[in-house]
Design an enzyme around this catalytic site. Sequence first.
Site, PDB file in Angstrom:
ATOM      1  N   ASN A   1       7.950   2.723  -0.657  1.00 29.27           N
ATOM      2  CA  ASN A   1       9.204   2.177  -1.170  1.00 29.27           C
ATOM      3  C   ASN A   1       9.193   1.981  -2.683  1.00 29.27           C
ATOM      4  O   ASN A   1      10.211   2.163  -3.349  1.00 29.27           O
ATOM      5  CB  ASN A   1       9.518   0.851  -0.475  1.00 29.27           C
ATOM      6  CG  ASN A   1      10.991   0.497  -0.554  1.00 29.27           C
ATOM      7  OD1 ASN A   1      11.855   1.371  -0.500  1.00 29.27           O
ATOM      8  ND2 ASN A   1      11.286  -0.782  -0.701  1.00 29.27           N
TER       9      ASN A   1
ATOM     10  N   PRO B   1       0.819  -1.215   0.000  1.00 29.43           N
ATOM     11  CA  PRO B   1       0.000   0.000   0.000  1.00 29.43           C
ATOM     12  C   PRO B   1       0.853   1.266   0.000  1.00 29.43           C
ATOM     13  O   PRO B   1       1.771   1.411   0.797  1.00 29.43           O
ATOM     14  CB  PRO B   1      -0.792  -0.122   1.304  1.00 29.43           C
ATOM     15  CG  PRO B   1      -0.774  -1.572   1.642  1.00 29.43           C
ATOM     16  CD  PRO B   1       0.560  -2.066   1.165  1.00 29.43           C
TER      17      PRO B   1
ATOM     18  N   ARG C   1      15.236  -0.864   4.924  1.00 32.43           N
ATOM     19  CA  ARG C   1      14.367  -1.275   3.828  1.00 32.43           C
ATOM     20  C   ARG C   1      15.237  -1.633   2.633  1.00 32.43           C
ATOM     21  O   ARG C   1      16.260  -0.999   2.361  1.00 32.43           O
ATOM     22  CB  ARG C   1      13.419  -0.132   3.441  1.00 32.43           C
ATOM     23  CG  ARG C   1      12.473   0.289   4.542  1.00 32.43           C
ATOM     24  CD  ARG C   1      11.415  -0.754   4.812  1.00 32.43           C
ATOM     25  NE  ARG C   1      10.547  -0.944   3.663  1.00 32.43           N
ATOM     26  CZ  ARG C   1       9.498  -0.166   3.399  1.00 32.43           C
ATOM     27  NH1 ARG C   1       9.201   0.849   4.193  1.00 32.43           N
ATOM     28  NH2 ARG C   1       8.742  -0.402   2.350  1.00 32.43           N
TER      29      ARG C   1
END
Length: 365
Positions: free
Chosen positions: A252, A2, A353
């Site tokens: 991201n 999302p 990440r």
Amino acid sequence: MPEGDSVYRQCKMLREALEGAVIESSDFRVPALATSDVSGRTVVAVVPRGKHILIRLSAAPNTEEMKSGAEPLTLHSHLMMDGTWRVFDRAHNDDAGHLGEPRTSGADAGRSGADARGPGRATSSSGRGGLQRSRPGASPYRPRGQARRGGSVRSAAESRTRISADVSVGQGSHTIRAILRTKDVEAVGFDVKDVRLVPTRLEDQELVGYLGPDILGPDWDLEKALERLNAQPDRAIGTALMDQRNLAGIGNVYRVEVLFMTRTNPWARVDSLPEGRLREIVVLAHKLLHLNKDRSMRSTVGQAPQGRPLFWAYGRDGQPCRRCGVQLKRGEIDDALLTVDPAPSRTAVQHLRTIAWCPRCQVAG
């Protein structure tokens, strides 16, 4: 995963299903709201704010309740990594009627909730317009870790690696966190996080006031976003873009894609970027999210072929760069303090990440 565009679609779906309707009953499966009830209230609006979903409810209709302070409320939720809202058409439910009502016959005797629910029809936040209904007889729930595609069952790992505009993993009843029932539909929040009810007048103060300009919002302000990004010149551009206090809505996927498309090294300091580059990055991010906000499958390389998403770099580490042919590298970037509600006093911890980048096209400096 999302991001701002998928939150936009979720809100569009919820708006079409709920706005103007009266809540007949509600069910909140989070400790803080275990005894809360918003039945009788009307859904006034459904608003996306960055990656947050705000469902605004009218004041309680009962005069006595109003005297005790039952003012207009906002139901807040955040999708984080795995959350999703789905809408089910109550007109096509089985005899159980709705989620949470036990079945009392046959093999289902003694079972309750979504596990006991028979065939229903679900609404997904597809970008193809209108409310998308599942086929008649299709169960809206599957065991967690399974998702169906073309009649076959995909594993959780396959589901997670499938890059789509919306969450594709099958959800089970044990992941339900919120249910809003109207005369016609049930809106169910699976795995949604930070579920809260606050007075609507306190939305900014308690929920989203810290956010930067919303990249898909009607009040998008490019200059203010650039001002906030430039306020921390020694920060890596890859981290600064993900900080929702600078601009709200980028995740991201868009970080990786925008930095690749502008030939920007993710670890380059904001103040080291060539003149005009920061503006180019933000303008491109705004354009890409707008192009994808009504698509069922996210893509940054034109229209996705055969319904499959296509990206320049995201998820392609180890594969050849589409621009120069060099193998894309896999890297990690620290998104410290990029939480739902960042507190200035919180001790910084690492939130690494994974990103893909090209060592030739995205050279630092």
